[in-house]
Structure formats: structure tokens, C-alpha cells
Design a protein around this motif. Structure first.
Motif, mmCIF file in Angstrom:
data_model
loop_
_atom_site.group_PDB
_atom_site.id
_atom_site.type_symbol
_atom_site.label_atom_id
_atom_site.label_comp_id
_atom_site.label_asym_id
_atom_site.label_seq_id
_atom_site.Cartn_x
_atom_site.Cartn_y
_atom_site.Cartn_z
ATOM 1 N N GLU A 19 0.829 -1.208 0.000
ATOM 2 C CA GLU A 19 0.000 0.000 0.000
ATOM 3 C C GLU A 19 0.862 1.256 0.000
ATOM 4 O O GLU A 19 0.587 2.209 -0.732
ATOM 5 N N PHE A 20 1.902 1.268 0.818
ATOM 6 C CA PHE A 20 2.821 2.405 0.858
ATOM 7 C C PHE A 20 3.457 2.607 -0.520
ATOM 8 O O PHE A 20 3.512 3.725 -1.038
ATOM 9 N N LYS B 87 1.223 4.174 -3.132
ATOM 10 C CA LYS B 87 1.012 5.605 -2.889
ATOM 11 C C LYS B 87 2.243 6.438 -3.227
ATOM 12 O O LYS B 87 2.118 7.638 -3.480
ATOM 13 N N GLN B 88 3.425 5.831 -3.205
ATOM 14 C CA GLN B 88 4.668 6.578 -3.451
ATOM 15 C C GLN B 88 5.157 6.435 -4.889
ATOM 16 O O GLN B 88 6.280 6.808 -5.216
ATOM 17 N N LEU C 224 4.036 12.249 -3.341
ATOM 18 C CA LEU C 224 4.217 12.514 -1.912
ATOM 19 C C LEU C 224 5.683 12.497 -1.471
ATOM 20 O O LEU C 224 6.071 11.696 -0.607
ATOM 21 N N ASN D 21 6.990 11.986 2.104
ATOM 22 C CA ASN D 21 7.018 10.677 2.754
ATOM 23 C C ASN D 21 8.274 9.867 2.436
ATOM 24 O O ASN D 21 8.390 8.726 2.887
#
Length: 126
Positions: free
Chosen positions: A31-32, A35-36, A41, A44
Motif C-alpha cells: 500500500e505504501f 502511494k509513493q 508525496l 514521505n
């Protein structure tokens, strides 16, 4: 084809084992990583276990997903684009966590040309 084992559902030997902490940490890593993707982002980046840098079509995303799924690493990938500086956060990260991907120019050209042709654009016109 699977054969029935002849035991009623829920009897001893048919119950699933509870999911492990390792399973949940890999899901969190995937999931991380999603998103990256592609420099999203940048604030992060410090949370990532690994940061991949590379030009477009150097396999940053597939490698990121592999590392997340197989090893549970939280991976960020950042594109290197001519004329656009990388995010400032990349210079604040421990360099041992930052990996630059390289690709032979002729191979990169072939990949990009095929991608352009699939989009219906004449690659010779570019």
C-alpha cells in the motif's frame, strides 16, 4: 483439479490458520509503495526503506512492487526528468537507502518507441 477431502467444513484439518504479522506488514508495504509511485508525496520519502531513482521506463515501478510484495520493503520511486530537479527531500535521506537505476540508451529507446507506437503516434515524427 482439487479433490474433496471428505471432511465437513470447519472440522479439524480444514480450518485456516490466522494471518501472520508478516502478511500484514507486506500488505502495508504494498500500500505504501503504490502511494509513493512516480514521485508522489515526496514528503514521505523518509518513511521508505528503499528509494529508487531512474529515468522513465527504467522499471522503477515493477521493481518497487516486487520488493514490496516479496520482501515487505516500503519503496518509493522517483523519476529523473531532464530539466526538472529531483525533490529536495531526496538529499535529506541516508544515501544507503537510495538506489539509482540505469539502462542502456539503445534499450531505453526501443522501449519508449514501442510505447509511443502503441499509443498510435508515429515514432519517426517525434
Amino acid at each position: 483439479e482439487a479433490e474433496p477431502i471428505g471432511l465437513p467444513r470447519g472440522s479439524e484439518g480444514t480450518k485456516r490458520r490466522p494471518l501472520s504479522e508478516k502478511y500484514y506488514s507486506r500488505i502495508e508495504a504494498v500500500e505504501f509503495t503504490i502511494k509513493q509511485d512516480d514521485g508522489a508525496l515526496p514528503q514521505n520519502l523518509f518513511k521508505a526503506d528503499v528509494i529508487l531513482l531512474g529515468v522513465s521506463r527504467s522499471s522503477k515501478t515493477p521493481l518497487s512492487m516486487y520488493l514490496a510484495q516479496q520482501f515487505g520493503y516500503k519503496v518509493a520511486n522517483v523519476p529523473l526528468v531532464l530539466g526538472i530537479p529531483p525533490p529536495k527531500e531526496i538529499f535529506e535521506i541516508d544515501p544507503r537507502r537510495v538506489i539509482g537505476l540505469i539502462i542502456q540508451p539503445q534499450y531505453l529507446r526501443r522501449i519508449r518507441t514501442k510505447r509511443i507506437e502503441k499509443a498510435g503516434v508515429d515514432a519517426d515524427a517525434i
